[in-house]
Scaffold this motif. Structure first.
Motif, PDB file in Angstrom:
ATOM      1  N   PRO D 202       0.834  -1.196   0.000  1.00 24.22           N
ATOM      2  CA  PRO D 202       0.000   0.000   0.000  1.00 24.22           C
ATOM      3  C   PRO D 202       0.870   1.247   0.000  1.00 24.22           C
ATOM      4  O   PRO D 202       2.092   1.124   0.053  1.00 24.22           O
ATOM      5  N   ALA D 203       0.263   2.390  -0.043  1.00 26.84           N
ATOM      6  CA  ALA D 203       1.037   3.631  -0.144  1.00 26.84           C
ATOM      7  C   ALA D 203       1.656   4.003   1.195  1.00 26.84           C
ATOM      8  O   ALA D 203       1.140   3.677   2.252  1.00 26.84           O
ATOM      9  N   TYR D 210      10.713   4.998   1.398  1.00 27.08           N
ATOM     10  CA  TYR D 210      11.475   3.767   1.188  1.00 27.08           C
ATOM     11  C   TYR D 210      11.780   3.068   2.505  1.00 27.08           C
ATOM     12  O   TYR D 210      11.710   1.847   2.601  1.00 27.08           O
ATOM     13  N   VAL D 211      12.103   3.860   3.534  1.00 30.77           N
ATOM     14  CA  VAL D 211      12.376   3.263   4.843  1.00 30.77           C
ATOM     15  C   VAL D 211      11.113   2.610   5.391  1.00 30.77           C
ATOM     16  O   VAL D 211      11.144   1.498   5.919  1.00 30.77           O
ATOM     17  N   ARG D 212       9.992   3.288   5.209  1.00 30.09           N
ATOM     18  CA  ARG D 212       8.746   2.725   5.745  1.00 30.09           C
ATOM     19  C   ARG D 212       8.288   1.508   4.940  1.00 30.09           C
ATOM     20  O   ARG D 212       7.791   0.535   5.504  1.00 30.09           O
ATOM     21  N   ALA D 213       8.482   1.562   3.652  1.00 33.96           N
ATOM     22  CA  ALA D 213       8.174   0.389   2.834  1.00 33.96           C
ATOM     23  C   ALA D 213       9.060  -0.780   3.254  1.00 33.96           C
ATOM     24  O   ALA D 213       8.622  -1.927   3.343  1.00 33.96           O
ATOM     25  N   PHE D 214      10.317  -0.478   3.539  1.00 37.17           N
ATOM     26  CA  PHE D 214      11.256  -1.494   4.009  1.00 37.17           C
ATOM     27  C   PHE D 214      10.775  -2.087   5.327  1.00 37.17           C
ATOM     28  O   PHE D 214      10.757  -3.310   5.508  1.00 37.17           O
ATOM     29  N   LEU D 220       6.626  -5.424  -3.583  1.00 33.59           N
ATOM     30  CA  LEU D 220       6.706  -4.743  -4.878  1.00 33.59           C
ATOM     31  C   LEU D 220       7.010  -3.269  -4.628  1.00 33.59           C
ATOM     32  O   LEU D 220       6.479  -2.690  -3.686  1.00 33.59           O
ATOM     33  N   ILE D 221       7.846  -2.668  -5.463  1.00 34.28           N
ATOM     34  CA  ILE D 221       7.918  -1.218  -5.429  1.00 34.28           C
ATOM     35  C   ILE D 221       7.586  -0.710  -6.821  1.00 34.28           C
ATOM     36  O   ILE D 221       7.830  -1.377  -7.815  1.00 34.28           O
ATOM     37  N   ALA D 252      18.566   0.680   1.019  1.00 33.18           N
ATOM     38  CA  ALA D 252      19.345   1.219  -0.105  1.00 33.18           C
ATOM     39  C   ALA D 252      19.040   0.448  -1.397  1.00 33.18           C
ATOM     40  O   ALA D 252      18.924   1.051  -2.471  1.00 33.18           O
ATOM     41  N   ASP D 253      18.907  -0.858  -1.288  1.00 41.86           N
ATOM     42  CA  ASP D 253      18.574  -1.662  -2.474  1.00 41.86           C
ATOM     43  C   ASP D 253      17.200  -1.284  -3.028  1.00 41.86           C
ATOM     44  O   ASP D 253      16.980  -1.292  -4.235  1.00 41.86           O
ATOM     45  N   LEU D 254      16.267  -0.976  -2.124  1.00 44.10           N
ATOM     46  CA  LEU D 254      14.941  -0.546  -2.578  1.00 44.10           C
ATOM     47  C   LEU D 254      15.066   0.701  -3.447  1.00 44.10           C
ATOM     48  O   LEU D 254      14.401   0.828  -4.476  1.00 44.10           O
ATOM     49  N   LYS D 255      15.917   1.618  -3.016  1.00 44.21           N
ATOM     50  CA  LYS D 255      16.091   2.848  -3.797  1.00 44.21           C
ATOM     51  C   LYS D 255      16.670   2.541  -5.170  1.00 44.21           C
ATOM     52  O   LYS D 255      16.253   3.111  -6.173  1.00 44.21           O
ATOM     53  N   THR D 256      17.629   1.642  -5.202  1.00 46.94           N
ATOM     54  CA  THR D 256      18.218   1.250  -6.491  1.00 46.94           C
ATOM     55  C   THR D 256      17.155   0.648  -7.408  1.00 46.94           C
ATOM     56  O   THR D 256      17.024   1.044  -8.571  1.00 46.94           O
TER      57      THR D 256
END
Lengths: 289, 289, 289, 289
Positions: D202-203, D210-214, D220-221, D252-256
């Motif tokens: 979810p959003a 990104y930190v919160r998604a982590f 999925l991103i 950091a990988d999420l950001k990539t």
């Protein structure tokens, strides 16, 4: 032979504070107990001071003689190393209750995967707040219980449900069950209730999400399967997926597309849960799929 | 800090015939050498009598003192257990040569991921049978060598290439290099040459695949990254992906769409190779991604 | 109200050699007949000298009075402009026969989408060369015919099948029907038989494709739905999709994953066929989805 | 020949209240002006009383003689039928300004697709609030303007930017431009500013997504490209896509991973905008892709 149902196979899940030598310790332990490791997965939140997670799938040559002994000896090991652990075996299938309301798409998919033995599970009962799906469920030889529920009778209905489940069910799947479970009910099955809900990019929190997604013209719709906690739809995510749509989809078409993602995502999540591939850490999951 | 370039991190790849206790043996070995395991991956082709594969990423507290010792002691361990092994460390980056012809999409993607440090690699040279991309490559400070090649001069050109690479390069990426390498050339870099080629469902073997895919009206086009063997385009697959297309795409549009899948799939495959996440077993790969 | 089943809606498919003014001609024709255009799709293989394809969905205010007249007048228009055309209406549902063998995944998906009215079709019969799925099919109130078939009795069995279908069925879906239809049989239902088969990147033509895909270590498996022609598995493609897999999948797991792609792709293709969204041009399709 | 740059091709976008005969009217008009229709797309929000959208791509045999006349005559037609319309031609390329900050992944992708003529556009300038990317941009022969900006100087900086753009630019792409544009600035380019932002299921609204998604363990991103309106990140969505991730990804990988989806989605959206394939209706888009 379907490896999912090899009778002499066991699965060990472990989590503990990170410390040097933990892999050696556990694999030495299994070696001494003549367990043949088939799959080994590991994850650490931080190699210095994090939490360590491990999943080991192993075969026992003399299952009857050794499984019980491993279970007992693990108890001792766990005390020494502050391990959380869970041991399971294909000898004993997990028992899954399915909760439904009126929509049958998730239910149908779960039943099909159960029948084709893709998900090696027992289904001792389906419970619904509506009678609509009774005939369909019983047609597969699965007991169906209709427990109607209003705001006034909710506590009573939940109590009745708890009694029905007691001793017969290991975990619960909410297959588009349109009622909110109380914290009290949830406390009986911590990390053992799986729910599915629609998801969008960006999110549309609140009422009528499909209509609002339609009004915003989203290009993808998704679904999220998660463990149920007291925070509605905020529990640890097990699986997610999306489906591409376009401006031609009516709000009704969005719902149809949503159903297909929901059934696929839920079935996948249930399958991993049944195979002990999901560990929960705080509000997230580690999925060794 | 980017964990991909932690200087004190090492990666150990092992394959050997399956035998009881192999995980214990190796993790005990690492424990004795004060290696702190960060990631552990394992796969077996058959728990009874298959081949066992293992990838361990670990941190060394006193890198300089212990890395060399681990390398030496592994040699002994390997003899006793018939292990194939490979040890690498972030201290020393892999060195990648890129071969190109005229198309620049794969090259551009690789250079961008190198520049942004997504792929922690050195690029000592780009080699091409055409001069077209010289200026672009040199603009990034990378040496560019133009080695023209005709059917008559192929042997000579390959010999020249081998000399250019010698001692300077660990692996080669064919980033849409439109020449077939000779078995002799390939023998210098076994499992160390990565190629990308288009793929279709179903396949169109032979000339003009895009035109034939267009004529068949395929709905997906794909790309496959693989290690180069003597069987043209038949080596172990590292990564694949597809992109959806429709009847509106001209044959030219298919090529454009193909470029995007190709660059994405190749970059992913190279990234895994650089991080020692790919093991080759016969004609297939195990990718611990 | 489900727009798929609006009773006063009609669909017109047209193909003809490209010529100026064809869109004007047809839309003027519909305007004169008081047809309100709801969707209009068009495609041309070449604006100068290609083939022109058109799909128009329209509502009729006085359906009974005008539908028949449009049908008659189209006949005349078609002669003048060398149009191929096909007119259909929601008033009369398409009738679909399903052919199966033993596997039930595609059949189950089709039945579910039929029951939930996602695919607005009639299913007058299911035909099988095996008796296994009889009870399941009849449980949904659908007649099931078991027509066994050996190499020797094939001609006779096909003849019997043709008679069974005659006048009762508009198109046929091969839902994992493991027999090859003869050219004679196919000639009764040109562009009206839909098949599903597995697909790989790259393709594995011949026997045991899953085992060979497994041995090559493919990373994606796919499925292709297509119209049946005399060239086995070579007819016009309607839809394709893939699913990601990895080295942990056994050859049996590949089959399981394949089933999920197959049922999804086949159901999508059938849905488009039923809604008259697919036009065939030579060996490819135009899908106005 | 690349059809995207056929010089004699024009594109007409029309929207108007739904009324019978609108398709006939417009196609008759084009026929009279000797325009050969190549692509025709249409959408209606409601066939009875909705808004009607149309996109027509057509070739003119005598471009110079007829284009101007069509433009003039359309003006008259539009008055009679209350049409909103927009006519464009490949003769005159759209001019795109790119706004960036420090991240270069979206910029690099756009420049590559411009250079390879995948996106047939002119880039008269790149504007940044940081000097970092000056050298890279100028290396491609594109003027680079560094306009620093603090909270205090924002109004002045925007004024300077508006003057720089005036008469030179048709639309603006925010390629990870980390400043919020004022309503005043936006009013100069209504529906002509495209932005890209990350999206999750979810959003995670607000800071540090990104930190919160982590922390939530999303699987999925995604990324969303949209037109900029005064409601931050709430404008009409043009395109979205996602990428699968797992528990091994660090923040950091999420950001990539996010960067790769962002650049792909933004480039696709820009490409459709340049080819006049996007119509805006309220807060959503119709994309005729």
């Amino acid at each position: 032979m379907n490896t999912k149902v090899r009778p002499n196979r066991a699965k060990l899940l472990i989590s503990c504070p990170e410390k040097p030598g933990i892999i050696s310790t556990v694999t030495n332990f299994l070696l001494e107990h003549k367990a043949n490791i088939v799959h080994f997965d590991q994850h650490t939140t931080d190699p210095q001071a994090g939490i360590f997670f491990m999943r080991i799938e192993f075969d026992l040559e003399e299952y009857d003689a050794t499984y019980k002994k491993i279970e007992n000896d693990l108890d001792e090991l766990a005390r020494d190393y502050a391990l959380d652990w869970q041991l399971s075996s294909n000898e004993r299938r997990k028992r899954m209750a399915i909760f439904v309301s009126k929509a049958d798409h998730c239910l149908t998919e779960l039943i099909w995967r159960w029948k084709s033995n893709e998900i090696p599970v027992d289904i001792p009962m389906v419970i619904s707040n509506h009678p609509d799906l009774k005939e369909m469920v019983e047609g597969y030889g699965i007991p169906f219980y209709h427990i109607p529920l209003t705001q006034d009778t909710k506590e009573e209905a939940e109590q009745k449900t708890v009694e029905l489940l007691k001793g017969k069910v290991d975990f619960i799947v909410l297959a588009r069950y349109m009622q909110i479970l109380s914290p009290k009910f949830i406390s009986h099955y911590p990390k053992q209730i799986i729910n599915i809900h629609h998801s969008f990019l960006p999110a549309f929190v609140g009422a009528n999400p499909y209509v609002r997604a339609f009004n915003r013209g989203v290009k993808l719709i998704g679904a999220t399967a998660h463990y149920v906690t007291n925070d509605l739809d905020e529990g640890p995510i097990i699986e997610q997926d999306v489906q591409r749509i376009n401006h031609r989809y009516t709000a009704a078409d969005l719902k149809t597309a949503g159903r297909h993602v929901e059934k696929r995502v839920l079935a996948e999540a249930v399958s991993w849960h049944v195979e002990d591939k999901v560990l929960v850490h705080g509000n997230k999951t580690i999925v060794f799929a």
